[in-house]
Design an enzyme around this catalytic site. Structure first.
Site, short mmCIF file in Angstrom:
data_model
loop_
_atom_site.label_atom_id
_atom_site.label_comp_id
_atom_site.label_asym_id
_atom_site.label_seq_id
_atom_site.Cartn_x
_atom_site.Cartn_y
_atom_site.Cartn_z
N TYR A 142 38.90 40.76 32.07
CA TYR A 142 38.92 40.58 33.52
C TYR A 142 39.88 39.45 33.85
O TYR A 142 39.83 38.39 33.23
CB TYR A 142 37.51 40.22 34.02
N ASP A 237 45.08 34.20 29.60
CA ASP A 237 44.17 33.93 30.70
C ASP A 237 43.05 33.05 30.16
O ASP A 237 42.11 33.52 29.52
CB ASP A 237 43.63 35.24 31.28
N LYS A 265 37.85 27.70 36.89
CA LYS A 265 36.52 27.28 36.45
C LYS A 265 36.46 25.78 36.08
O LYS A 265 36.44 24.96 36.97
CB LYS A 265 36.05 28.20 35.32
C1 LIG Z 1 36.50 34.07 36.25
C2 LIG Z 1 37.73 34.62 35.68
C3 LIG Z 1 38.83 34.97 36.49
C4 LIG Z 1 38.77 34.94 37.99
O1 LIG Z 1 38.60 33.67 38.50
P1 LIG Z 1 38.00 33.51 40.00
O2 LIG Z 1 38.02 32.03 40.22
O3 LIG Z 1 36.64 34.12 39.96
O4 LIG Z 1 38.92 34.23 40.91
C5 LIG Z 1 39.99 35.38 35.86
N1 LIG Z 1 40.07 35.46 34.51
C6 LIG Z 1 39.04 35.14 33.71
C7 LIG Z 1 39.20 35.21 32.23
C8 LIG Z 1 37.83 34.73 34.27
O5 LIG Z 1 36.80 34.46 33.45
#
Ligand SMILES: *Cc1c(COP(=O)(O)O)cnc(C)c1O
Length: 425
Positions: A142, A237, A265
């Site tokens: 994701y 990511d 995060k």
């Molecule tokens: C949480 C997450 C996102 C998205 O971040 P948001 O702040 O919710 O938009 C993208 N990539 C990874 C790996 C994530 O865990």
């Protein structure tokens, strides 16, 4: 009716499905979402006065535990000085230097307000830099809800993507190639077939978003070699893994050398922050230096920068990673032992302080094997824990997180609850 149930009734008349982000609705586990009133350390307190040991940690940011005094103080002080300037401020440098110090592949950085924004900006930048259109992503990873990244299914290695969300134009989805995670041969094939057209490979170096899945050495080697060899960019990511699995993130822990990295995060300390960073020659393509547009009214917000910098400062001064590993080990060993005693087939995947307990014999190495998990059993287990004051992610396919505030007593309480919950599965 509990107060959470009352609030949820009102919320359903006010918000779509009663929530502002889908997983919160408990669709995957059944029942009514819990409304929380406050949080401190490893604990959440709901509107009915129940206390929980929290393993969601706001989906990752709360590595120091909730309402850490240093973070609260920094955010309060920043707020008193004004909540947003829409102009540069020194706090941006504090956070940027902390990130750059820990993650050497980041030469230049740009802050955003969410991980989603960081990832979609990284894609635009990769396309702008390479002049190519195709993106490779892996099924089950994701990267936020940008259009090009909401393409997840398409199990065949080289099948061109189908949008899994309605509203994503087919024309756009076709530019995203979806491959199985942990399959170096599929990546090799994709480059053989589409090499000169691939702008970037985006990957969660350790996956959290199909539940925790760790990369094989062969897969890592392919990620490190193939994009570079073919003139494509590797985007790590690290929105979840950055500062979670190590100060230097998964790239440090695994020896990966990405061209671009996205964050979110933890670097916001619980406030809305994202970032992308990487090699100077690529980052310089962003506006105002370059032709790739990217912007944000609240980007580099002083309160969020202060909370993030306070969090990273604590992580740097008193690195909790060894303790986090020990606590997580006690928990995961305990869960495996309890499952064995109860004669249940489970697979516990973990990396640092992220873990997922899959209700399947395993091994779980990609989306197909994750999807073998018995989600009904997980739902029952989840509610068994909830009743006993332990809050796990309300979905089988999410990572759980241990924080530096979790004590051995919290872990013991969790294992006792898990033992009882297993009897109800
Ligand atoms: C949480 C997450 C996102 C998205 O971040 P948001 O702040 O919710 O938009 C993208 N990539 C990874 C790996 C994530 O865990």
């Amino acid at each position: 009716m509990s107060r959470s149930e009352e609030f949820f009734k009102l919320a359903q008349r006010t918000f779509v499905g009663g929530v502002n982000s889908p997983v919160r609705a408990f669709k995957a586990v059944g029942g009514t979402p819990i409304f929380f009133e406050r949080a401190r350390g490893a604990h959440l307190f709901d509107v009915d006065g129940q206390r929980y040991v929290d393993y969601v940690g706001s989906w990752g940011p709360m590595i120091l535990g909730h309402a850490h005094p240093a973070v609260v103080k920094a955010a309060e002080r920043a707020l008193e000085r004004g909540s947003s300037f829409g102009a540069p401020c020194p706090a941006e440098l504090d956070l940027a230097w902390l990130v750059r110090d820990a993650v050497p592949s980041v030469e230049l950085i740009r802050f955003t307000s969410s991980g989603t924004e960081a990832c979609l900006s990284a894609l635009r930048l990769a396309r702008g830099f390479t002049g190519r259109k195709l993106i490779v992503k892996f099924a089950g990873c994701y990267h936020g809800h940008g259009d090009s990244l909401l393409v997840a299914a398409g199990s065949g290695a080289l099948t061109l993507g189908q949008p899994t969300s309605q509203g994503v134009p087919e024309e756009l989805a076709r530019l995203t190639l979806v491959l199985p995670y942990n399959d170096p041969a599929a990546l090799q094939k994709a480059f053989k077939k589409y090499g000169p057209k691939i702008a970037a490979v985006i990957v969660e170096p350790v996956v959290g978003n199909m539940g925790v899945v760790t990369p094989s050495a062969e897969f890592l080697e392919a990620l490190d070699r193939l994009p570079r060899k073919n003139g494509a960019l590797l985007i790590a990511d690290e929105v979840m893994t950055g500062f979670r699995v190590a100060l230097g993130g998964a790239q440090r822990a695994l020896g990966l050398r990405p061209d671009l990295t996205t964050f979110g995060k933890i670097i916001g300390g619980g406030l809305p922050v994202g970032a992308l960073g990487g090699a100077r020659k690529i980052m310089e393509k962003l506006a105002p230096l370059g032709p790739v547009y990217q912007a944000g009214t609240l980007s580099g917000n002083p309160v969020a920068m202060a909370a993030g910098a306070a969090t990273l400062t604590v992580l740097k001064r008193e690195p909790p990673y060894k303790v986090l590993q020990d606590r997580t080990d006690s928990l995961t060993y305990g869960l495996r032992a309890i499952a064995r005693r109860n004669r249940r087939d489970i697979t516990v995947n973990a990396f640092g302080s992220m873990f997922t307990m899959f209700f399947t014999k395993g091994p779980v190495t990609d989306l197909a094997s994750a999807e073998k998990a018995d989600t009904r059993a997980y739902g029952k287990f989840f509610h068994g824990l909830r009743k006993r004051g332990v809050y796990f992610p309300p979905s089988q396919f999410e990572a759980a997180f241990v924080s530096a505030a979790h004590s051995p007593a919290d872990i013991e309480k969790t294992l006792a609850a898990a033992d009882a919950a297993f009897h109800e599965v």
